[in-house]
Design a protein around this motif. Structure first.
Motif, PDB file in Angstrom:
ATOM      1  N   GLU A 186      -3.914   3.469   4.768  1.00 54.43           N
ATOM      2  CA  GLU A 186      -3.387   2.743   3.616  1.00 54.43           C
ATOM      3  C   GLU A 186      -2.466   3.634   2.794  1.00 54.43           C
ATOM      4  O   GLU A 186      -2.799   4.780   2.483  1.00 54.43           O
ATOM      5  N   GLU A 218      -1.363   3.827  -0.589  1.00 49.61           N
ATOM      6  CA  GLU A 218      -1.695   3.272  -1.897  1.00 49.61           C
ATOM      7  C   GLU A 218      -0.504   3.294  -2.850  1.00 49.61           C
ATOM      8  O   GLU A 218      -0.319   2.373  -3.646  1.00 49.61           O
ATOM      9  N   HIS A 255       7.493  -2.308   0.747  1.00 54.59           N
ATOM     10  CA  HIS A 255       6.318  -3.035   1.223  1.00 54.59           C
ATOM     11  C   HIS A 255       6.609  -3.815   2.500  1.00 54.59           C
ATOM     12  O   HIS A 255       5.776  -3.892   3.395  1.00 54.59           O
ATOM     13  N   ARG A 283       4.176  -3.172   5.956  1.00 53.96           N
ATOM     14  CA  ARG A 283       3.077  -4.128   5.938  1.00 53.96           C
ATOM     15  C   ARG A 283       3.249  -5.097   7.087  1.00 53.96           C
ATOM     16  O   ARG A 283       4.185  -5.876   7.131  1.00 53.96           O
ATOM     17  N   HIS A 301      -1.720  -6.085   8.647  1.00 50.82           N
ATOM     18  CA  HIS A 301      -2.539  -5.698   7.501  1.00 50.82           C
ATOM     19  C   HIS A 301      -1.895  -6.267   6.236  1.00 50.82           C
ATOM     20  O   HIS A 301      -0.679  -6.371   6.114  1.00 50.82           O
ATOM     21  N   LYS A 302      -2.718  -6.612   5.267  1.00 46.87           N
ATOM     22  CA  LYS A 302      -2.221  -7.210   4.038  1.00 46.87           C
ATOM     23  C   LYS A 302      -1.735  -6.178   3.031  1.00 46.87           C
ATOM     24  O   LYS A 302      -1.216  -6.525   1.972  1.00 46.87           O
ATOM     25  N   ILE A 303      -1.888  -4.915   3.356  1.00 50.01           N
ATOM     26  CA  ILE A 303      -1.488  -3.830   2.453  1.00 50.01           C
ATOM     27  C   ILE A 303      -0.551  -2.898   3.202  1.00 50.01           C
ATOM     28  O   ILE A 303      -0.574  -2.830   4.436  1.00 50.01           O
ATOM     29  N   THR A 349       0.735   0.206   5.067  1.00 52.55           N
ATOM     30  CA  THR A 349       0.066   1.272   5.808  1.00 52.55           C
ATOM     31  C   THR A 349       1.090   2.097   6.560  1.00 52.55           C
ATOM     32  O   THR A 349       2.195   1.635   6.842  1.00 52.55           O
TER      33      THR A 349
END
Length: 239
Positions: free
Chosen positions: A179, A181, A188, A192, A195-197, A199
């Protein structure tokens, strides 16, 4: 050891600091660092610790003997990891407190001040400790662990792989998502996928003895291009 801890704790409780810090208005938090040392020592390093070697290996991600070797190594390399007195004349943090802080932070991540309640160490000191620890580890062990495999290493790895039924393989390759952060909002979309975040992908090649010979960070597109242009691709063909 118990006598030493008691003496140090008595010094901290009875001796008043000679000044309140170099920054006007700065408030010093009395964290009772020796209580943190007593707890840490009793939990893991006493003759009869609260937690056994199996728990130590799971929480520290390494055997206790390796941890102690690292403590000796970093303490011999730079004085920062030796117990010294601070500007107020009080003994500072012990070697095992600083190394525990650095390893826990590197192994589990999270905010720096979350270790405060157990280690009794402030956020700025934790960040400084992690920085000095990583630099010291690279300087002391880099020539051993951060090098390319030589002819003897390659011959040994090929022999081990052949015995395991994989002739011609140097190691096992794997990828995982980490991830990101602090990924900038503008990036983004690039980082992305399913995965919804956001990485980034870590690619690693390790031999049977868990020696990591190759690592690479990047997004999915870069990793695929890197594999096509890299000699590591030949490893994947034998997995």
């Amino acid at each position: 050891m118990a006598v030493t801890i008691a003496q140090l704790a008595e010094i901290e409780e009875e001796e008043e600091p000679r000044w309140g810090g170099s920054v006007v208005g700065h408030r010093t938090v009395p964290r009772d660092r020796f209580n943190g040392y007593r707890m840490l020592y009793a939990d893991y390093f006493a003759d009869e610790p609260v937690y056994g070697d199996d728990v130590f290996r799971r929480w520290f991600r390494m055997p206790k003997a390796m941890f102690i070797d690292i403590c000796h190594g970093v303490a011999e390399s730079i004085p920062y990891f030796q117990r010294t007195s601070n500007a107020a004349g009080l003994p500072g943090f012990s070697t095992i407190q600083k190394v525990t802080t650095a390893i826990r932070k590197l192994a589990y991540g999270g905010s720096a001040d979350r270790l405060d309640k157990y280690i009794r160490m402030g956020e700025s000191t934790i960040l400084e400790t992690v920085s000095k620890f990583t630099r010291t580890i690279v300087e002391k062990y880099g020539h051993i662990y951060l090098r390319q495999p030589n002819a003897q290493d390659i011959a040994r790895l090929l022999h081990i792989a052949k015995e395991q039924g994989f002739p011609g393989m140097l190691g096992s390759i794997d990828c995982m998502h980490w991830e990101w952060e602090k990924c900038p909002t503008a990036l983004h979309g690039q980082y992305r996928g399913h995965h919804k975040i956001p990485t980034i992908i870590l690619e690693a090649v390790a031999s049977a003895d868990l020696w990591i010979w190759h690592t690479f960070f990047g997004n999915a597109r870069v990793v695929q291009q890197y594999k096509r242009a890299s000699p590591i691709t030949c490893v994947r063909q034998h997995i």
